[in-house]
Design an enzyme around this catalytic site. Structure first.
Site, PDB file in Angstrom:
ATOM      1  N   ARG A  71       0.906  -1.157   0.000  1.00 25.51           N
ATOM      2  CA  ARG A  71       0.000   0.000   0.000  1.00 25.51           C
ATOM      3  C   ARG A  71       0.938   1.199   0.000  1.00 25.51           C
ATOM      4  O   ARG A  71       1.399   1.626   1.051  1.00 25.51           O
ATOM      5  CB  ARG A  71      -0.882   0.012   1.256  1.00 25.51           C
ATOM      6  CG  ARG A  71      -1.843  -1.170   1.367  1.00 25.51           C
ATOM      7  CD  ARG A  71      -2.923  -0.851   2.370  1.00 25.51           C
ATOM      8  NE  ARG A  71      -3.712  -2.015   2.761  1.00 25.51           N
ATOM      9  CZ  ARG A  71      -4.756  -2.475   2.081  1.00 25.51           C
ATOM     10  NH1 ARG A  71      -5.098  -1.913   0.947  1.00 25.51           N
ATOM     11  NH2 ARG A  71      -5.440  -3.525   2.527  1.00 25.51           N
ATOM     12  N   SER A  72       1.255   1.687  -1.189  1.00 25.72           N
ATOM     13  CA  SER A  72       2.311   2.692  -1.327  1.00 25.72           C
ATOM     14  C   SER A  72       1.822   4.102  -1.001  1.00 25.72           C
ATOM     15  O   SER A  72       0.861   4.586  -1.594  1.00 25.72           O
ATOM     16  CB  SER A  72       2.860   2.663  -2.754  1.00 25.72           C
ATOM     17  OG  SER A  72       3.795   3.694  -2.934  1.00 25.72           O
ATOM     18  N   GLY A 101      -7.658  -3.429  -5.769  1.00 27.64           N
ATOM     19  CA  GLY A 101      -8.995  -2.923  -5.454  1.00 27.64           C
ATOM     20  C   GLY A 101      -9.111  -1.439  -5.773  1.00 27.64           C
ATOM     21  O   GLY A 101      -8.327  -0.906  -6.567  1.00 27.64           O
ATOM     22  N   ILE A 126     -10.921  -8.875  -1.466  1.00 30.81           N
ATOM     23  CA  ILE A 126     -11.957  -9.661  -0.788  1.00 30.81           C
ATOM     24  C   ILE A 126     -13.194  -8.819  -0.494  1.00 30.81           C
ATOM     25  O   ILE A 126     -14.261  -9.354  -0.240  1.00 30.81           O
ATOM     26  CB  ILE A 126     -11.445 -10.338   0.511  1.00 30.81           C
ATOM     27  CG1 ILE A 126     -11.048  -9.305   1.559  1.00 30.81           C
ATOM     28  CG2 ILE A 126     -10.317 -11.297   0.224  1.00 30.81           C
ATOM     29  CD1 ILE A 126     -10.882  -9.917   2.945  1.00 30.81           C
ATOM     30  N   ASP A 127     -13.074  -7.484  -0.553  1.00 26.33           N
ATOM     31  CA  ASP A 127     -14.217  -6.620  -0.221  1.00 26.33           C
ATOM     32  C   ASP A 127     -15.326  -6.678  -1.280  1.00 26.33           C
ATOM     33  O   ASP A 127     -16.469  -6.309  -0.992  1.00 26.33           O
ATOM     34  CB  ASP A 127     -13.766  -5.163  -0.046  1.00 26.33           C
ATOM     35  CG  ASP A 127     -12.964  -4.963   1.229  1.00 26.33           C
ATOM     36  OD1 ASP A 127     -12.690  -5.969   1.905  1.00 26.33           O
ATOM     37  OD2 ASP A 127     -12.625  -3.818   1.544  1.00 26.33           O
ATOM     38  N   ARG A 171     -13.937  -3.004   4.327  1.00 24.91           N
ATOM     39  CA  ARG A 171     -13.695  -1.637   4.825  1.00 24.91           C
ATOM     40  C   ARG A 171     -14.960  -0.763   4.774  1.00 24.91           C
ATOM     41  O   ARG A 171     -15.360  -0.187   5.759  1.00 24.91           O
ATOM     42  CB  ARG A 171     -12.600  -0.984   3.991  1.00 24.91           C
ATOM     43  CG  ARG A 171     -11.943   0.193   4.669  1.00 24.91           C
ATOM     44  CD  ARG A 171     -11.038   0.924   3.707  1.00 24.91           C
ATOM     45  NE  ARG A 171      -9.943   0.096   3.221  1.00 24.91           N
ATOM     46  CZ  ARG A 171      -8.751   0.011   3.783  1.00 24.91           C
ATOM     47  NH1 ARG A 171      -8.488   0.708   4.862  1.00 24.91           N
ATOM     48  NH2 ARG A 171      -7.805  -0.755   3.265  1.00 24.91           N
ATOM     49  N   GLU A 187     -28.686 -15.174  12.718  1.00 28.18           N
ATOM     50  CA  GLU A 187     -29.916 -14.510  13.164  1.00 28.18           C
ATOM     51  C   GLU A 187     -29.829 -13.004  12.995  1.00 28.18           C
ATOM     52  O   GLU A 187     -30.828 -12.316  12.865  1.00 28.18           O
ATOM     53  CB  GLU A 187     -30.191 -14.809  14.650  1.00 28.18           C
ATOM     54  CG  GLU A 187     -30.768 -16.185  14.912  1.00 28.18           C
ATOM     55  CD  GLU A 187     -29.783 -17.306  14.668  1.00 28.18           C
ATOM     56  OE1 GLU A 187     -28.617 -17.163  15.103  1.00 28.18           O
ATOM     57  OE2 GLU A 187     -30.152 -18.296  14.016  1.00 28.18           O
ATOM     58  N   GLU A 222     -17.024  -5.289   9.263  1.00 28.74           N
ATOM     59  CA  GLU A 222     -16.056  -4.304   9.778  1.00 28.74           C
ATOM     60  C   GLU A 222     -16.552  -2.869   9.515  1.00 28.74           C
ATOM     61  O   GLU A 222     -16.490  -2.003  10.396  1.00 28.74           O
ATOM     62  CB  GLU A 222     -14.734  -4.552   9.031  1.00 28.74           C
ATOM     63  CG  GLU A 222     -13.660  -3.542   9.217  1.00 28.74           C
ATOM     64  CD  GLU A 222     -12.513  -3.719   8.205  1.00 28.74           C
ATOM     65  OE1 GLU A 222     -12.615  -4.538   7.270  1.00 28.74           O
ATOM     66  OE2 GLU A 222     -11.520  -3.004   8.356  1.00 28.74           O
ATOM     67  N   HIS A 249      -7.354 -11.000   9.344  1.00 32.04           N
ATOM     68  CA  HIS A 249      -6.620 -11.264   8.103  1.00 32.04           C
ATOM     69  C   HIS A 249      -6.622 -12.715   7.653  1.00 32.04           C
ATOM     70  O   HIS A 249      -6.185 -12.982   6.525  1.00 32.04           O
ATOM     71  CB  HIS A 249      -5.181 -10.751   8.239  1.00 32.04           C
ATOM     72  CG  HIS A 249      -5.117  -9.251   8.263  1.00 32.04           C
ATOM     73  ND1 HIS A 249      -5.453  -8.524   9.385  1.00 32.04           N
ATOM     74  CD2 HIS A 249      -4.808  -8.344   7.300  1.00 32.04           C
ATOM     75  CE1 HIS A 249      -5.328  -7.228   9.123  1.00 32.04           C
ATOM     76  NE2 HIS A 249      -4.940  -7.096   7.866  1.00 32.04           N
TER      77      HIS A 249
END
Ligand code: F6P
Length: 319
Positions: A71-72, A101, A126-127, A171, A187, A222, A249
């Site tokens: 993540r630059s 992403g 994965i989001d 996120r 539930e 999350e 993770h």
């Protein structure tokens, strides 16, 4: 003709199968494949190497990415993007396949406005929040990891007659939580896309508890930021002992599923074929069982929404 592949942002299962398809298909098409290691940071630091067949043997079953990712923060600055472009030029690379992403594609969009570049972005997060695409690489494996976790948690939840609040990743998008709640028969499900009606949920669950319900499974995204609140709410309102678990993770790791491996290959073949046709600055998406290309600007301008039918199913939980 030189063509490079890079992963950026959070890793996701399916990246390695995609990298393997990239190298194999490049050689089939007599292209020169290059790896850019460690995402945009590696591009800035010129970590670019020609890829060989042997680099990708025995990687199909591995999660993560053999070429690493980052993540630059530096890539947000123009001076570093200039260095990155010069590094590409020094290898005669003007075609890119980028796996990542929304953050990754935002960086790519800025980069492409400044420099002459042809690229295809492949959704890999994965989001599952890439505009226009029903699916992104990594989602299926993540869902399977969550499914196994929920199945396991159910054992102790049942045995001790407790409630468990399970937090999934995502996120800003509740997709993982929504699907996991539905396929696990949870539930309660809390996601940022839906406002939970706590009053009717309380009424419904109290009624079920009165009629024999002995434990509760709740899945919270999350992005909803409600895990601790929900634990307290269950303790206070339903008078049931409750625990929380943040899956974290582990959802990004694992052995890529069959679906992930097949889709990685399909995405890659379409992406390379598109790059060979003409200059493109697009994201490949998978919509209604078809692959399509959308201009990166459109993907950046719009927000992905969870399918209406999925949301309807969740809303029924509180009715
Ligand atoms: O890759 C997406 C994601 O896993 C999100 O679900 C999560 O919010 C974020 O990445 C976590 O990022 P990091 O690994 O940098 O903590």
């Amino acid at each position: 003709m030189a063509i490079a592949i890079m992963c950026s942002g959070g890793d996701s299962c399916g990246m390695n199968p995609a990298i393997k398809s990239f190298v194999d298909y490049c050689y089939e098409k007599e292209l020169e494949p290059y790896f850019i290691y460690e995402g945009y940071d590696g591009l800035i630091d010129n970590k670019i190497k020609k890829a060989k067949h042997k680099d990708v043997s025995g990687i199909l079953h591995l999660g993560g990415t053999i070429i690493k990712t980052s993540r630059s923060k530096r890539f947000l600055e123009e001076k570093y993007r200039k260095i990155a472009y010069e590094n590409l030029k020094s290898h005669n690379i003007d075609k890119l396949v980028v796996l990542g992403g929304n953050g990754t594609f935002r960086g790519l969009h800025t980069f492409a406005q400044e420099f002459d570049l042809s690229f295809v972005g492949i959704p890999a997060t994965i989001d599952n929040d890439i505009y226009g695409s029903d699916y992104a690489l990594g989602v299926d494996t993540a869902l399977n990891v969550i499914k196994s976790a929920l199945d396991d948690i159910r054992d102790t939840s049942f045995s001790l007659k407790r409630a468990f609040v399970v937090e999934t990743m995502g996120r800003n998008c509740g997709y993982l939580a929504a699907i996991s709640a539905i396929i696990s028969g949870a539930e309660i499900c809390m996601i940022p896309e839906i406002k939970t009606n706590l009053e009717s949920l309380e009424k419904k669950l109290k009624d079920e508890l009165k009629h024999g319900r002995e434990y509760i499974l709740a899945v919270v995204s999350e992005g909803a930021n409600q895990t601790d609140n929900l634990v307290s709410w269950i303790n206070d309102k339903l008078k049931m002992e409750s625990r929380s678990i943040v899956l974290g993770h582990i959802q990004r790791g694992g052995n890529p599923t069959v679906y992930e491996r097949l889709m990685a290959n399909e995405f890659m073949i379409y992406a390379i074929d598109e790059l060979l046709k003409e200059k493109t600055q697009s994201i490949i998406i998978y919509k209604n069982s078809k692959f399509k290309f959308i201009d990166i600007k459109k993907v950046m301008d719009k927000k992905q929404k969870i399918d209406k039918n999925i949301l309807k199913q969740l809303e029924k939980m509180t009715k």
